[in-house]
Write an enzyme that holds these catalytic residues in place. Structure first.
Site, short mmCIF file in Angstrom:
data_model
loop_
_atom_site.label_atom_id
_atom_site.label_comp_id
_atom_site.label_asym_id
_atom_site.label_seq_id
_atom_site.Cartn_x
_atom_site.Cartn_y
_atom_site.Cartn_z
N ASP A 106 87.49 -33.75 -48.56
CA ASP A 106 88.78 -33.05 -48.28
C ASP A 106 89.70 -33.62 -47.24
OD1 ASP A 106 90.56 -30.96 -48.26
OD2 ASP A 106 89.32 -29.49 -47.03
N ASN A 127 92.82 -26.16 -57.78
CA ASN A 127 93.87 -27.20 -57.42
C ASN A 127 95.13 -27.31 -58.44
OD1 ASN A 127 91.05 -29.13 -56.12
ND2 ASN A 127 92.60 -28.03 -54.85
C1 IPE Z 1 91.18 -33.30 -51.15
O1 IPE Z 1 92.17 -33.36 -50.18
C2 IPE Z 1 91.10 -33.66 -52.45
C3 IPE Z 1 91.74 -32.38 -53.41
C4 IPE Z 1 91.41 -31.08 -53.18
C5 IPE Z 1 91.95 -32.89 -54.77
P1 IPE Z 1 93.27 -32.72 -50.18
O2 IPE Z 1 94.24 -32.83 -50.99
O3 IPE Z 1 93.01 -30.78 -50.14
O4 IPE Z 1 93.79 -32.67 -48.69
P2 IPE Z 1 94.38 -31.66 -47.47
O5 IPE Z 1 93.30 -30.58 -47.33
O6 IPE Z 1 95.93 -31.15 -48.01
O7 IPE Z 1 94.49 -32.58 -46.48
C1 IPE Z 2 88.17 -28.32 -52.10
O1 IPE Z 2 89.38 -28.78 -51.12
C2 IPE Z 2 88.45 -28.97 -53.49
C3 IPE Z 2 88.14 -30.38 -53.09
C4 IPE Z 2 87.89 -31.38 -52.46
C5 IPE Z 2 88.49 -31.01 -54.62
P1 IPE Z 2 90.81 -27.85 -51.23
O2 IPE Z 2 91.53 -28.62 -50.24
O3 IPE Z 2 91.32 -27.47 -52.37
O4 IPE Z 2 90.17 -26.61 -50.37
P2 IPE Z 2 90.87 -25.26 -49.71
O5 IPE Z 2 92.00 -24.78 -50.38
O6 IPE Z 2 91.32 -25.69 -48.39
O7 IPE Z 2 89.92 -24.21 -49.61
MG MG Z 3 92.34 -29.86 -48.60
#
Ligand code: IPE
Ligand code: IPE
Ligand code: MG
Length: 240
Positions: A23, A71
Site C-alpha cells: 500500500d 479497487n
Molecule cells: C496500493 O497503493 C496499490 C493498490 C491498491 C493497487 P495505493 O494505490 O492504494 O496507494 P495509496 O493508498 O492511495 O497511497
Molecule cells: C489494499 O489497499 C489493496 C491492495 C494493496 C492491492 P487499498 O489502498 O485498496 O486499501 P484501503 O482502501 O485503504 O482499505
Molecule cells: Mg491504498
C-alpha cells in the site's frame, strides 16, 4: 541464521510464507506531484526487488496483494495502468527460472487475453521452486463464498475447515506466517481473511515504493521476537 552484524541472512521453517499488502503507491506519487500511475510503476519495481530478497532469505512462499475486488472503483486510467504492469510482469516471470506463479482472485471479469497470459505463466512455471502468489481482483470474503458454493455444488451437506481451505485459491499452500502492510494503514482490506487466522502482523509507515531490504529485515526481526502460542501457554511460564 544471523550474520556477524546480527542481521538475518537466512530464515528457518518458522517463516515459510510471507504476505505483503503493498500500500502507498498513490501517496508516494502525490508527494512528488506525479500521477498515481507513476507510484504503481515504482511499486512494481519494489515488488520485484522484495520478492527476490525473500527468496534469497529462504522464504519459499510469497503472496502479494496487487489489486482488490474493491479497487475497480478507482479511475479507469489508474486501473488500466495497474493491469498493464501485471501484464508486463506476467510475461517477465516466465524468464525468471525460479519463480512458480499463481494468481489468486476472480478471473471472470478480466479480459480473455489477460486470463490467457496468466494461465500460460502458471503452466510454464509450474515445476519451479519458489512460490509467488499474486492477489489480483482478489477479495477474501468472495474467496470463502466461492469455496462454499463449490462444496455445495459437489453435494456436500456439511463442511470441515479442511474442505474450505482446500477450495480456496491458496489450496495446498501453508497459511501466511507473517503479513506486512506498508503505508500506515492498520487494516486488512479484505485480504486472506481465512488464511490469516494465526498470522503475525507487521505494520510500517514506509510507503510501498520505498520499502526495501532493510525494511523487510526489520519486519522479519520483529516476527522472530514474537511468540506464537496458538491459544496455548507461554512455553517458559508453562514449565514453572
Ligand atoms: C496500493 O497503493 C496499490 C493498490 C491498491 C493497487 P495505493 O494505490 O492504494 O496507494 P495509496 O493508498 O492511495 O497511497
Ligand atoms: C489494499 O489497499 C489493496 C491492495 C494493496 C492491492 P487499498 O489502498 O485498496 O486499501 P484501503 O482502501 O485503504 O482499505
Ligand atoms: Mg491504498
Amino acid at each position: 541464521m544471523l550474520s556477524k552484524r546480527n542481521k538475518i541472512t537466512k530464515v528457518d521453517d518458522r517463516l515459510k510464507h510471507i504476505a505483503f499488502i503493498m500500500d502507498g503507491n498513490g501517496r508516494w506519487a502525490q508527494k512528488r506531484l506525479a500521477p498515481r500511475s507513476l507510484g504503481h510503476k515504482y511499486g512494481a519495481s519494489a515488488f520485484k526487488r522484495i520478492v527476490k530478497y525473500c527468496y534469497e532469505l529462504g522464504i519459499k512462499t510469497v503472496t502479494t496483494y496487487a489489486f482488490s475486488t474493491e479497487n475497480w472503483s478507482r479511475p479507469k486510467s489508474e486501473v488500466d495502468s495497474i493491469i498493464q504492469l501485471l501484464h508486463d510482469y506476467t510475461s517477465e516471470v516466465i524468464e525468471d527460472g525460479r519463480i512458480r506463479i499463481r494468481f489468486i482472485g476472480e478471473r471472470a471479469n478480466l479480459s480473455s487475453e489477460l486470463v490467457e497470459v496468466m494461465n500460460n505463466a502458471e503452466e510454464k512455471t509450474k515445476d519451479r521452486e519458489y512460490q509467488l502468489n499474486i492477489a489480483f481482483n482478489y477479495g477474501g470474503r468472495s474467496e470463502i463464498v466461492n469455496a462454499c458454493n463449490r462444496l455445495i455444488s459437489q453435494g456436500k451437506q456439511s463442511v470441515t475447515e479442511d474442505d474450505i481451505s482446500n477450495n480456496l485459491y491458496t489450496s495446498g499452500l501453508p497459511d501466511p506466517d507473517l503479513i506486512v502492510r506498508t503505508a500506515g494503514e492498520v487494516r486488512m482490506s479484505n485480504f486472506l481473511l481465512w488464511q490469516l487466522a494465526y498470522s503475525e502482523f507487521y505494520f510500517t509507515d514506509v510507503l510501498w515504493p520505498d520499502f526495501d531490504k532493510k525494511h523487510l529485515l526489520m519486519a522479519i526481526e520483529s516476527f522472530y521476537k514474537r511468540e506464537r502460542r496458538y491459544g496455548g501457554l507461554n512455553k517458559t511460564k508453562e514449565k514453572k
